[in-house]
Design a protein around this motif. Sequence first.
Motif, PDB file in Angstrom:
ATOM      1  N   TRP A   1       0.828  -1.430  -0.472  1.00 40.56           N
ATOM      2  CA  TRP A   1      -0.156   0.284   0.062  1.00 40.56           C
ATOM      3  C   TRP A   1       0.959   1.029  -0.122  1.00 40.56           C
ATOM      4  O   TRP A   1       1.764   1.036   0.817  1.00 40.56           O
ATOM      5  CB  TRP A   1      -0.669  -0.308   1.225  1.00 40.56           C
ATOM      6  CG  TRP A   1      -1.855  -1.745   0.983  1.00 40.56           C
ATOM      7  CD1 TRP A   1      -1.509  -2.262   1.874  1.00 40.56           C
ATOM      8  CD2 TRP A   1      -3.183  -1.739   0.681  1.00 40.56           C
ATOM      9  NE1 TRP A   1      -2.671  -3.239   1.284  1.00 40.56           N
ATOM     10  CE2 TRP A   1      -3.975  -2.425   0.718  1.00 40.56           C
ATOM     11  CE3 TRP A   1      -3.660  -0.304  -0.350  1.00 40.56           C
ATOM     12  CZ2 TRP A   1      -4.749  -2.865   0.179  1.00 40.56           C
ATOM     13  CZ3 TRP A   1      -5.172  -0.989  -0.753  1.00 40.56           C
ATOM     14  CH2 TRP A   1      -5.387  -1.931  -1.144  1.00 40.56           C
ATOM     15  N   GLN A   2       0.511   1.650  -0.782  1.00 48.28           N
ATOM     16  CA  GLN A   2       1.670   3.449  -1.158  1.00 48.28           C
ATOM     17  C   GLN A   2       0.249   4.631  -0.647  1.00 48.28           C
ATOM     18  O   GLN A   2      -1.316   4.080  -0.612  1.00 48.28           O
ATOM     19  CB  GLN A   2       2.140   3.421  -2.476  1.00 48.28           C
ATOM     20  CG  GLN A   2       3.347   2.399  -2.403  1.00 48.28           C
ATOM     21  CD  GLN A   2       4.203   2.954  -3.704  1.00 48.28           C
ATOM     22  OE1 GLN A   2       3.898   3.624  -3.793  1.00 48.28           O
ATOM     23  NE2 GLN A   2       4.866   2.158  -3.609  1.00 48.28           N
ATOM     24  N   GLU A   3       1.011   5.994  -0.684  1.00 46.65           N
ATOM     25  CA  GLU A   3      -0.194   6.674  -0.481  1.00 46.65           C
ATOM     26  C   GLU A   3      -1.936   7.056   0.286  1.00 46.65           C
ATOM     27  O   GLU A   3      -2.187   7.064   0.262  1.00 46.65           O
ATOM     28  CB  GLU A   3      -0.789   7.049  -1.800  1.00 46.65           C
ATOM     29  CG  GLU A   3      -0.044   7.673  -2.702  1.00 46.65           C
ATOM     30  CD  GLU A   3      -0.177   7.846  -4.506  1.00 46.65           C
ATOM     31  OE1 GLU A   3      -1.052   8.649  -4.440  1.00 46.65           O
ATOM     32  OE2 GLU A   3      -0.185   7.093  -4.826  1.00 46.65           O
ATOM     33  N   VAL A   4      -0.173   6.487   1.312  1.00 40.37           N
ATOM     34  CA  VAL A   4      -1.673   6.276   2.792  1.00 40.37           C
ATOM     35  C   VAL A   4      -2.524   7.297   3.427  1.00 40.37           C
ATOM     36  O   VAL A   4      -1.285   8.102   3.573  1.00 40.37           O
ATOM     37  CB  VAL A   4      -1.637   5.017   3.583  1.00 40.37           C
ATOM     38  CG1 VAL A   4      -2.468   5.069   4.947  1.00 40.37           C
ATOM     39  CG2 VAL A   4      -1.081   3.700   2.613  1.00 40.37           C
ATOM     40  N   SER A   5      -2.820   8.494   3.061  1.00 41.13           N
ATOM     41  CA  SER A   5      -3.265   9.470   3.990  1.00 41.13           C
ATOM     42  C   SER A   5      -5.227   9.652   4.598  1.00 41.13           C
ATOM     43  O   SER A   5      -5.957   8.887   4.121  1.00 41.13           O
ATOM     44  CB  SER A   5      -3.111  10.178   3.216  1.00 41.13           C
ATOM     45  OG  SER A   5      -4.356  10.347   1.876  1.00 41.13           O
ATOM     46  N   LEU A   6      -5.138  10.617   5.260  1.00 44.71           N
ATOM     47  CA  LEU A   6      -6.044  11.090   5.948  1.00 44.71           C
ATOM     48  C   LEU A   6      -6.451  11.762   5.683  1.00 44.71           C
ATOM     49  O   LEU A   6      -5.862  12.776   5.511  1.00 44.71           O
ATOM     50  CB  LEU A   6      -6.042  11.290   7.455  1.00 44.71           C
ATOM     51  CG  LEU A   6      -6.646  11.430   8.379  1.00 44.71           C
ATOM     52  CD1 LEU A   6      -7.885   9.513   8.713  1.00 44.71           C
ATOM     53  CD2 LEU A   6      -6.337  11.744   9.898  1.00 44.71           C
ATOM     54  N   THR A   7      -8.511  12.099   5.783  1.00 46.10           N
ATOM     55  CA  THR A   7      -8.642  12.910   5.618  1.00 46.10           C
ATOM     56  C   THR A   7     -10.062  13.412   6.559  1.00 46.10           C
ATOM     57  O   THR A   7     -10.217  12.756   7.385  1.00 46.10           O
ATOM     58  CB  THR A   7      -9.565  13.615   4.493  1.00 46.10           C
ATOM     59  OG1 THR A   7     -10.159  12.459   3.858  1.00 46.10           O
ATOM     60  CG2 THR A   7      -8.197  13.887   3.245  1.00 46.10           C
ATOM     61  N   CYS A   8      -9.926  14.918   7.357  1.00 51.27           N
ATOM     62  CA  CYS A   8     -10.629  14.796   8.260  1.00 51.27           C
ATOM     63  C   CYS A   8     -11.984  15.532   8.157  1.00 51.27           C
ATOM     64  O   CYS A   8     -12.154  16.290   7.179  1.00 51.27           O
ATOM     65  CB  CYS A   8     -10.439  16.577   9.571  1.00 51.27           C
ATOM     66  SG  CYS A   8      -8.909  15.679  10.423  1.00 51.27           S
ATOM     67  N   ASP A   9     -13.554  14.912   8.158  1.00 55.69           N
ATOM     68  CA  ASP A   9     -14.734  15.761   8.459  1.00 55.69           C
ATOM     69  C   ASP A   9     -14.884  17.622   8.238  1.00 55.69           C
ATOM     70  O   ASP A   9     -13.945  17.893   9.057  1.00 55.69           O
ATOM     71  CB  ASP A   9     -16.125  14.775   8.643  1.00 55.69           C
ATOM     72  CG  ASP A   9     -15.688  14.818  10.491  1.00 55.69           C
ATOM     73  OD1 ASP A   9     -15.242  15.857  10.804  1.00 55.69           O
ATOM     74  OD2 ASP A   9     -16.352  14.213  10.651  1.00 55.69           O
ATOM     75  N   LEU A  10     -15.824  17.715   7.921  1.00 54.24           N
ATOM     76  CA  LEU A  10     -16.288  19.279   8.687  1.00 54.24           C
ATOM     77  C   LEU A  10     -15.771  19.333   9.712  1.00 54.24           C
ATOM     78  O   LEU A  10     -15.786  20.402  10.169  1.00 54.24           O
ATOM     79  CB  LEU A  10     -17.601  20.067   8.566  1.00 54.24           C
ATOM     80  CG  LEU A  10     -17.224  20.024   6.096  1.00 54.24           C
ATOM     81  CD1 LEU A  10     -19.235  19.648   5.960  1.00 54.24           C
ATOM     82  CD2 LEU A  10     -16.725  20.561   6.232  1.00 54.24           C
ATOM     83  N   ALA A  11     -16.133  19.061  11.066  1.00 50.80           N
ATOM     84  CA  ALA A  11     -16.405  19.220  12.593  1.00 50.80           C
ATOM     85  C   ALA A  11     -14.763  18.927  12.777  1.00 50.80           C
ATOM     86  O   ALA A  11     -14.183  18.573  13.760  1.00 50.80           O
ATOM     87  CB  ALA A  11     -17.027  17.550  13.104  1.00 50.80           C
ATOM     88  N   GLY A  12     -13.657  18.157  11.771  1.00 49.38           N
ATOM     89  CA  GLY A  12     -12.460  18.235  12.041  1.00 49.38           C
ATOM     90  C   GLY A  12     -12.148  16.927  12.852  1.00 49.38           C
ATOM     91  O   GLY A  12     -10.279  17.295  12.518  1.00 49.38           O
ATOM     92  N   LEU A  13     -12.517  16.002  11.888  1.00 45.47           N
ATOM     93  CA  LEU A  13     -12.438  15.248  12.893  1.00 45.47           C
ATOM     94  C   LEU A  13     -12.077  13.729  12.345  1.00 45.47           C
ATOM     95  O   LEU A  13     -12.061  14.271  10.689  1.00 45.47           O
ATOM     96  CB  LEU A  13     -14.423  14.333  14.060  1.00 45.47           C
ATOM     97  CG  LEU A  13     -14.517  14.681  14.980  1.00 45.47           C
ATOM     98  CD1 LEU A  13     -15.699  13.822  15.352  1.00 45.47           C
ATOM     99  CD2 LEU A  13     -13.346  15.065  16.126  1.00 45.47           C
ATOM    100  N   PRO A  14     -10.842  13.071  12.302  1.00 44.90           N
ATOM    101  CA  PRO A  14     -10.917  11.912  11.133  1.00 44.90           C
ATOM    102  C   PRO A  14     -11.594  11.342  11.227  1.00 44.90           C
ATOM    103  O   PRO A  14     -12.545  10.708  11.371  1.00 44.90           O
ATOM    104  CB  PRO A  14      -9.316  11.178  12.037  1.00 44.90           C
ATOM    105  CG  PRO A  14      -9.398  12.161  13.216  1.00 44.90           C
ATOM    106  CD  PRO A  14     -10.310  12.215  14.072  1.00 44.90           C
ATOM    107  N   ARG A  15     -11.776  11.089   9.508  1.00 39.59           N
ATOM    108  CA  ARG A  15     -13.125  10.102   9.101  1.00 39.59           C
ATOM    109  C   ARG A  15     -12.712   9.216   7.860  1.00 39.59           C
ATOM    110  O   ARG A  15     -13.696   8.792   7.485  1.00 39.59           O
ATOM    111  CB  ARG A  15     -14.113  11.580   8.986  1.00 39.59           C
ATOM    112  CG  ARG A  15     -15.433  11.258   7.834  1.00 39.59           C
ATOM    113  CD  ARG A  15     -16.322  10.214   9.096  1.00 39.59           C
ATOM    114  NE  ARG A  15     -16.711  11.034  10.314  1.00 39.59           N
ATOM    115  CZ  ARG A  15     -16.537  11.160  11.522  1.00 39.59           C
ATOM    116  NH1 ARG A  15     -17.026   9.431  11.590  1.00 39.59           N
ATOM    117  NH2 ARG A  15     -17.068  11.927  12.103  1.00 39.59           N
TER     118      ARG A  15
END
Length: 276
Positions: free
Chosen positions: A254-268
């Motif tokens: 696996w590559q390019e493993v990344s996280l984005t947060c939701d509008l509340a700023g929580l990891p989603r």
Amino acid sequence: MTVKTALRQGYDLLAEAGLAEPRLTAEVLLLHALHRERIYLYSHPEHELSTLEWLHYGRYLHERLKGRPTQHITRVQEFYGRPFRVSPATLIPRPETEHLVEQALQTAGGARTLLDIGTGTGALAITLALELRARAVATDLSFDALQVARHNAAALAAPVDFVQCDLASALTGPFDLVVSNPPYIPAAEMATLQPEVRDYEPHLALLGGEQGTEIYHRIVPQAERLLTPGGWLIFEIGYQGEAGVRGAFAHGPWQEVSLTCDLAGLPRVLRGRYTP
Ligand SMILES: C[S@@+](CC[C@H](N)C(=O)[O-])C[C@H]1O[C@@H](n2cnc3c(N)ncnc32)[C@H](O)[C@@H]1O
């Protein structure tokens, strides 16, 4: 009893009981009783409710005051601008999950085939199939949830095939994109959920084992078997799930493993690219 008075009385009852969003809830329940669109409430405030409309509205308010979710009363929840039927066998699709849709469209906009593991109402599979103009397959363990998802796919004319199986065990692939919003509530947190979630939504859709991340560790190897090289696996995760789910990606190709947060700023949303 006019629409205006009925709304006021419904609002007062719901607000006194401390329920969230009392005005919106009163409106939604009254519209359900009237079989009307929202604009009607404001264009016809003097409409006199018939006896039947009043009885239905009263029953819906009573059920809501006892804790039943509004969506179980109306049997519908909007997701990404489309109406989805819900039932006690399905998770009510959450607005936070629309973040996964947005991320999938940005990350894997060229996907022609996709798989949704644990589809519930079919919200993710159907939305992505329609938005990407892709062919979708969706799985669930629950026969009753799949019945609801099949209804939604037919109502929205979405090209989705449904399979009852454990995760993706019955499938062969290949898929350009795999998405999943699996159950991720840790066992110890189940008792702390809001009663309207804990007592009304299916535990099969909520309970994610002791840690809440075990199911991701089962999905990742299955995705390795099913994804085309360069394809994406995109997960919704719980607010404490990031480290555990990153761990599931750690030992594979696996590559390019990344996280984005939701509008509340929580990891989603956590994604990874299958790069064998
Ligand atoms: C959190 S709900 C998500 C539903 C839907 N994808 C959404 O985002 O609204 C998780 C779903 O996974 C299903 N599920 C739980 N364990 C499963 C398993 N081992 N295999 C397949 N589906 C499973 C549940 O029945 C439920 O519909």
